[in-house]
Structures are given as C-alpha cells and as structure tokens.
Design a protein around this motif. Sequence first.
Motif, PDB file in Angstrom:
ATOM      1  N   HIS A 116      47.847 -23.105  40.127  1.00  0.00           N
ATOM      2  CA  HIS A 116      46.389 -23.204  40.192  1.00  0.00           C
ATOM      3  C   HIS A 116      46.046 -24.687  40.232  1.00  0.00           C
ATOM      4  O   HIS A 116      46.953 -25.522  40.327  1.00  0.00           O
ATOM      5  CB  HIS A 116      45.728 -22.461  39.037  1.00  0.00           C
ATOM      6  CG  HIS A 116      46.070 -22.964  37.654  1.00  0.00           C
ATOM      7  ND1 HIS A 116      47.364 -23.168  37.226  1.00  0.00           N
ATOM      8  CD2 HIS A 116      45.286 -23.314  36.600  1.00  0.00           C
ATOM      9  CE1 HIS A 116      47.356 -23.594  35.972  1.00  0.00           C
ATOM     10  NE2 HIS A 116      46.113 -23.710  35.572  1.00  0.00           N
ATOM     11  N   HIS A 118      44.119 -26.635  38.008  1.00  0.00           N
ATOM     12  CA  HIS A 118      43.685 -27.347  36.800  1.00  0.00           C
ATOM     13  C   HIS A 118      44.348 -28.719  36.716  1.00  0.00           C
ATOM     14  O   HIS A 118      45.433 -28.948  37.263  1.00  0.00           O
ATOM     15  CB  HIS A 118      44.013 -26.530  35.546  1.00  0.00           C
ATOM     16  CG  HIS A 118      42.986 -25.474  35.243  1.00  0.00           C
ATOM     17  ND1 HIS A 118      43.221 -24.444  34.365  1.00  0.00           N
ATOM     18  CD2 HIS A 118      41.717 -25.301  35.705  1.00  0.00           C
ATOM     19  CE1 HIS A 118      42.140 -23.676  34.290  1.00  0.00           C
ATOM     20  NE2 HIS A 118      41.223 -24.169  35.090  1.00  0.00           N
ATOM     21  N   HIS A 121      48.135 -29.679  36.403  1.00  0.00           N
ATOM     22  CA  HIS A 121      49.053 -29.009  37.336  1.00  0.00           C
ATOM     23  C   HIS A 121      49.006 -29.638  38.733  1.00  0.00           C
ATOM     24  O   HIS A 121      49.624 -29.114  39.652  1.00  0.00           O
ATOM     25  CB  HIS A 121      48.706 -27.516  37.446  1.00  0.00           C
ATOM     26  CG  HIS A 121      48.882 -26.773  36.140  1.00  0.00           C
ATOM     27  ND1 HIS A 121      50.005 -26.008  35.848  1.00  0.00           N
ATOM     28  CD2 HIS A 121      48.101 -26.713  35.032  1.00  0.00           C
ATOM     29  CE1 HIS A 121      49.884 -25.490  34.628  1.00  0.00           C
ATOM     30  NE2 HIS A 121      48.739 -25.903  34.106  1.00  0.00           N
ATOM     31  N   HIS A 195      43.318 -16.248  34.578  1.00  0.00           N
ATOM     32  CA  HIS A 195      43.168 -17.587  33.994  1.00  0.00           C
ATOM     33  C   HIS A 195      42.214 -18.393  34.871  1.00  0.00           C
ATOM     34  O   HIS A 195      41.301 -19.053  34.379  1.00  0.00           O
ATOM     35  CB  HIS A 195      44.539 -18.256  33.879  1.00  0.00           C
ATOM     36  CG  HIS A 195      44.489 -19.676  33.440  1.00  0.00           C
ATOM     37  ND1 HIS A 195      44.063 -20.067  32.185  1.00  0.00           N
ATOM     38  CD2 HIS A 195      44.821 -20.833  34.083  1.00  0.00           C
ATOM     39  CE1 HIS A 195      44.129 -21.386  32.078  1.00  0.00           C
ATOM     40  NE2 HIS A 195      44.576 -21.876  33.219  1.00  0.00           N
ATOM     41  N   ASP A 218      49.778 -20.801  34.043  1.00  0.00           N
ATOM     42  CA  ASP A 218      48.983 -20.498  32.848  1.00  0.00           C
ATOM     43  C   ASP A 218      48.605 -19.019  32.754  1.00  0.00           C
ATOM     44  O   ASP A 218      47.838 -18.639  31.871  1.00  0.00           O
ATOM     45  CB  ASP A 218      47.728 -21.371  32.806  1.00  0.00           C
ATOM     46  CG  ASP A 218      48.067 -22.821  32.476  1.00  0.00           C
ATOM     47  OD1 ASP A 218      49.247 -23.107  32.183  1.00  0.00           O
ATOM     48  OD2 ASP A 218      47.152 -23.666  32.520  1.00  0.00           O
TER      49      ASP A 218
HETATM   50 ZN   LIG Z   1      45.223 -23.903  33.603  1.00  0.00          ZN
END
Ligand SMILES: [Zn+2]
Length: 279
Positions: A116, A118, A121, A195, A218
């Motif tokens: 993802h 975020h 990451h 998430h 996550d």
């Molecule tokens: Zn995350």
Amino acid sequence: MKMSVDQSELSEVAPVADRVLPDIRLYVIRCGELMIYPKSPQECSIPVQWYVLTHPLGNIVIDGGNAPEVARDPRKRWGPIVDVVWPTMKAEDACALQLRDLGIAPESVKWILQTHLHHDHTGAMADIGSFPNASVLARREEYDYARSPDWFYRPSYIEEDFNSPDIPWTFLGDDEDGFDLYGDGVVRVWKTYGHTPGHQSFEITLPQSGRTFLVTGDAVSDKDVWEKKSLPPMTVSNREAAASVEKLHNIARKTGATVIFSHDPVQWLEHSPLPAYYA
Ligand SMILES: [Zn+2]
C-alpha cells in the motif's frame, strides 16, 4: 542414410535431478523502527520491514521502508504524523544503500511491489531515480485514495513519495486477484483490502525449498491481528480488514505458508539477520 541429431536439442531438456533451480532468495530487511506515541509513557517501538526477492527475470523490492529523506529530517518529510510515530532511521537504512550492501544493484530491480502507499512503505518509489529499470506495481484503488484520502488519514500519505511524474506505474484493477507476476508461480498478488482501500499481499514460493511465505503488509501488522485478537491499527473498513485476515488464513492453510507480519518486534527477531535469507 544417417540421421543426424542436433546435440543442443538433446541438452535442452535435462533430467529433473540435473536441473539447476533458479537462484531465488527472499530477504527480510528493516528500515529502522517507529516509536509509537513517542511522548507517552506507553511508548513502544516496532520495526519497519521491507523485502527483496532475487529472481532471474528481474529482482523485486517490496515496499522499501521509508524515504531516504526521513533519516535527515523526519518532521520535514512526514509532517505531523511524527507526533504519533517517530522514525528512528539512519541514512544507511535507505533502501538503495541496503541493497548495495547486499551486493544487489538497484539497477537490477525490475519491480517495486507496493502493499500500500502509507508513509513507511514507500521508500523505494520515493527514490525512484536509484531504480532506473523498475516499474511500480500497486492497485488503482490505493493510488486513487492516496491522492485524495479522507481527512483523518491524510497524514499517512506523503505526496512527495508517490506523486512524481518519474514513477512508472502499473496498476492492478479490482477484478485482478491472484495475479502471477512472472507467470512461474513464484509471486502471486492478492487483494487484502481493509487497512487501506487498495491494500495487497504477496504469496511467495521459493523453488529451492518449496517453502511459501505470505508478505502481508499491514493487513497483518502483528501476531495479535493474525490470531484475530485485534484488527490492524488503522482501517478504512473493519469488515474488509477482518475478511482479508481470513482470506490470508485460507491461503496459508492451502500452501503451508509462513506468514510474515509487517511490524511485529517479536517476530522480527526470528528472521535471520542479514545477509542471511530464505531460499
Ligand atoms: Zn499502513
């Protein structure tokens, strides 16, 4: 008349026992830690994990930790979220530098796979200039949400990391699940929403050992989530997050996979320290 046989044709199909399996290795790497609620008495630290998979068709980075700039000035790069999660990252923790330390040229990376988008990451794509031959694979839903998140999750997405014209994106759509990246069964991409709106996890099968690993991002941040004692720390949909954990349980049951949590300080200690790897 003598029949001639081209010897090169004979040598193309070697007996199974003589075949050399491709050198495919999975490294579990850490980009420092996050201190959760750094000013509170309940402060705790969790690892920021990312992954490298070597593959003869092109090496693969999964996520890549934090952007290199985070090591220099966390607040400048990440903004107000540092009051909730403070990154302890050194300059040498940057993705491209750790790859070089492992003897893996960043130029050899063909794919940067995103669980993802975020902030903890996106370290490889944020440094896309170091990966001149890489494309970035994410889900369309994730990219669209990262560009215009709900106000309460805006601090978790850092525009500078992913909103660059230099990033060569490949997007998977909602109808694509179980996508086989190289067509050889080594990397399969599964939707694991909840998430975030376009979260995905990776099923990795290593040909030498036959072992399967689930890199869950996550969707399964720690053991409590896997054991269904809690949900991931942030969700856009609790129901989807719970369904994704169930889906990963089903894949693990079928494949016997070892599940790798993204931010579990206890499980981190079980991974072999670098430069060891799974093969
Ligand atoms: Zn995350």
